[in-house]
Design a protein around this motif. Structure first.
Motif, PDB file in Angstrom:
ATOM      1  N   GLN A 177       0.825  -1.212   0.000  1.00  0.00           N
ATOM      2  CA  GLN A 177       0.000   0.000   0.000  1.00  0.00           C
ATOM      3  C   GLN A 177       0.855   1.257   0.000  1.00  0.00           C
ATOM      4  O   GLN A 177       0.554   2.238  -0.696  1.00  0.00           O
ATOM      5  CB  GLN A 177      -0.937   0.005   1.208  1.00  0.00           C
ATOM      6  CG  GLN A 177      -2.015   1.084   1.138  1.00  0.00           C
ATOM      7  CD  GLN A 177      -2.858   0.984  -0.132  1.00  0.00           C
ATOM      8  OE1 GLN A 177      -3.407  -0.078  -0.445  1.00  0.00           O
ATOM      9  NE2 GLN A 177      -2.972   2.082  -0.874  1.00  0.00           N
TER      10      GLN A 177
ATOM     11  N   LYS B 155      -4.008  -5.073  -7.384  1.00  0.00           N
ATOM     12  CA  LYS B 155      -3.062  -4.065  -6.912  1.00  0.00           C
ATOM     13  C   LYS B 155      -1.673  -4.287  -7.506  1.00  0.00           C
ATOM     14  O   LYS B 155      -0.923  -3.331  -7.722  1.00  0.00           O
ATOM     15  CB  LYS B 155      -2.978  -4.094  -5.382  1.00  0.00           C
ATOM     16  CG  LYS B 155      -4.219  -3.574  -4.678  1.00  0.00           C
ATOM     17  CD  LYS B 155      -4.020  -3.567  -3.159  1.00  0.00           C
ATOM     18  CE  LYS B 155      -5.233  -2.993  -2.458  1.00  0.00           C
ATOM     19  NZ  LYS B 155      -5.037  -2.978  -0.979  1.00  0.00           N
TER      20      LYS B 155
ATOM     21  N   LEU C 266       2.113   1.765  -3.528  1.00  0.00           N
ATOM     22  CA  LEU C 266       1.055   2.309  -4.388  1.00  0.00           C
ATOM     23  C   LEU C 266       0.901   3.808  -4.161  1.00  0.00           C
ATOM     24  O   LEU C 266       0.780   4.591  -5.119  1.00  0.00           O
ATOM     25  CB  LEU C 266      -0.261   1.589  -4.124  1.00  0.00           C
ATOM     26  CG  LEU C 266      -0.369   0.149  -4.623  1.00  0.00           C
ATOM     27  CD1 LEU C 266      -1.557  -0.555  -3.978  1.00  0.00           C
ATOM     28  CD2 LEU C 266      -0.497   0.113  -6.143  1.00  0.00           C
TER      29      LEU C 266
ATOM     30  N   ALA D 212      -2.884  -9.375  -3.114  1.00  0.00           N
ATOM     31  CA  ALA D 212      -2.764  -8.132  -3.875  1.00  0.00           C
ATOM     32  C   ALA D 212      -2.855  -8.390  -5.369  1.00  0.00           C
ATOM     33  O   ALA D 212      -3.439  -7.601  -6.122  1.00  0.00           O
ATOM     34  CB  ALA D 212      -1.444  -7.441  -3.534  1.00  0.00           C
TER      35      ALA D 212
ATOM     36  N   ASP E 239      -2.564   3.038  -9.199  1.00  0.00           N
ATOM     37  CA  ASP E 239      -3.514   2.079  -8.618  1.00  0.00           C
ATOM     38  C   ASP E 239      -3.069   0.639  -8.831  1.00  0.00           C
ATOM     39  O   ASP E 239      -3.727  -0.292  -8.376  1.00  0.00           O
ATOM     40  CB  ASP E 239      -4.918   2.292  -9.181  1.00  0.00           C
ATOM     41  CG  ASP E 239      -4.978   2.082 -10.693  1.00  0.00           C
ATOM     42  OD1 ASP E 239      -3.925   1.792 -11.307  1.00  0.00           O
ATOM     43  OD2 ASP E 239      -6.079   2.215 -11.259  1.00  0.00           O
ATOM     44  N   HIS E 240      -1.937   0.459  -9.525  1.00  0.00           N
ATOM     45  CA  HIS E 240      -1.403  -0.889  -9.695  1.00  0.00           C
ATOM     46  C   HIS E 240       0.098  -0.839  -9.956  1.00  0.00           C
ATOM     47  O   HIS E 240       0.608   0.133 -10.530  1.00  0.00           O
ATOM     48  CB  HIS E 240      -2.095  -1.617 -10.858  1.00  0.00           C
ATOM     49  CG  HIS E 240      -1.674  -1.119 -12.206  1.00  0.00           C
ATOM     50  ND1 HIS E 240      -2.107   0.072 -12.740  1.00  0.00           N
ATOM     51  CD2 HIS E 240      -0.830  -1.659 -13.130  1.00  0.00           C
ATOM     52  CE1 HIS E 240      -1.567   0.254 -13.933  1.00  0.00           C
ATOM     53  NE2 HIS E 240      -0.780  -0.785 -14.191  1.00  0.00           N
TER      54      HIS E 240
END
Length: 335
Positions: A89, A134, A92, A129, A98-99
């Motif tokens: 996270q 992600k 990101l 993920a 977003d990926h």
């Protein structure tokens, strides 16, 4: 620019990528300039890591508006599910995306690899993920041939990163196996952490091996980028003169040298260990004695300050005798 596919990931990438370690020494605006130049030149693979201080953040800023032109790879040294989920996270957020195309387990030991794949290990977070979009693919980086060999047996490993250069070819057979198994091979340390002075020669050597999917020289300046592109784009066979120069590099460096990965840090007394060995290299190998001594003198803590605690040696992935090497450097510089 030559393009290829990153193993079974299916990602189409440039044969030369961008190593994100050196941008720690510039700034966000300088990184943005570099990213736009990369896009212009067709270099589309970017490597960074959670451990590279501000690298992810600078890249996130630099890639705004052009992110879709790049394949982004980062990595984490987290070994547990919760820690890895948190790092994904953070990555990101830092990269403002977003990926993330490729997320890698960063340099685990054999014991740590067992932890990663065990119950509650980092692999669980990576797979979750990936399932949620992600991250796109999962890889692993290593400095140990034992870890490299083990990674080849793991069905979730889609890419492997390992050092390969003129003086480090201990993984050559394993690199060939990557190609056979459809695992993307990412070459780190193509210039042996800066120990190889002739960057063009170093990159020509790496790119002459068809089993190397992508090489990621670190860059912080436009001039470095242009020189590296020229070297990697030259697909003519290696000449006899180039091969003789490579032999000379091997004679000069041997295997007992610092790759400047900085995993030895922090030193108990504050010695910048890679900087000491870098200056020693300039002193002994490149006929830059005055320049090297002047810069060594500016180091806040000299090699002679080593107290011999040995903590650095337990962290070195190359198992170098750092205490002995520091003693030798102190003798060479006279302090």
């Amino acid at each position: 620019m030559e393009y290829t596919y990153l193993g079974k990931t299916g990602l189409r990438i440039s044969r030369m990528g961008f190593g994100g370690i050196p941008i720690q020494k510039i700034d966000a605006e300088g990184t943005r300039t570099l990213m736009h130049k990369l896009a212009e030149e067709g270099v589309n693979y970017i490597d960074t890591a959670r451990g590279y201080t501000v690298s992810e953040e600078y890249l996130g800023y630099g890639l705004e508006g052009i992110r879709d032109q790049f394949v982004i790879a980062t990595k984490s040294m987290s070994r547990t599910k919760d820690a890895m989920a948190a790092d994904i996270q953070i990555s990101l957020n830092n990269l403002r995306t977003d990926h993330i195309d490729l997320y890698q387990v960063h340099n685990p030991s054999m014991d740590q690899l067992e932890q990663v794949i065990g119950k509650g290990g980092a692999l669980e977070a990576l797979e979750e993920a990936k399932a949620s979009g992600k991250i796109g693919h999962i890889g692993l980086t290593a400095h140990s041939t034992a870890v490299f060999e083990k990674a080849l047996e793991l069905d979730w490993v889609e890419t492997i990163m390992f050092p390969y250069n003129i003086v480090e070819n201990q993984g050559e057979e394993l690199i060939r196996k990557c190609a056979e198994k459809g695992i993307g091979f990412i070459d780190m340390k193509p210039l042996a952490g800066g120990a190889i002075e002739d960057g063009r020669l170093a990159l020509r050597y790496v790119c002459s091996n068809p089993d190397v999917t992508v090489t990621i020289p670190g860059m912080a300046e436009i001039a470095e980028l242009e020189e590296n592109i020229a070297a990697c784009s030259d697909q003519t066979p290696l000449t006899l003169e180039e091969k003789e120069k490579m032999d000379e590099v091997r004679r000069q460096l041997g295997t007992n040298f610092c790759r400047r990965c900085n995993y030895c840090a922090p030193c108990s007394v504050g010695i910048g260990i890679p900087n000491v060995f870098l200056m020693e290299g300039y002193l002994l190998r490149y006929n830059l004695e005055e320049w090297a001594r002047a810069r060594y003198e500016k180091l806040p803590v000299k090699a002679s300050a080593c107290i011999g605690c040995g903590k650095c040696e337990t962290r070195c992935p190359y198992h170098l005798p750092i205490r002995q090497m520091l003693k030798k450097a102190a003798q060479e510089f006279g302090e």
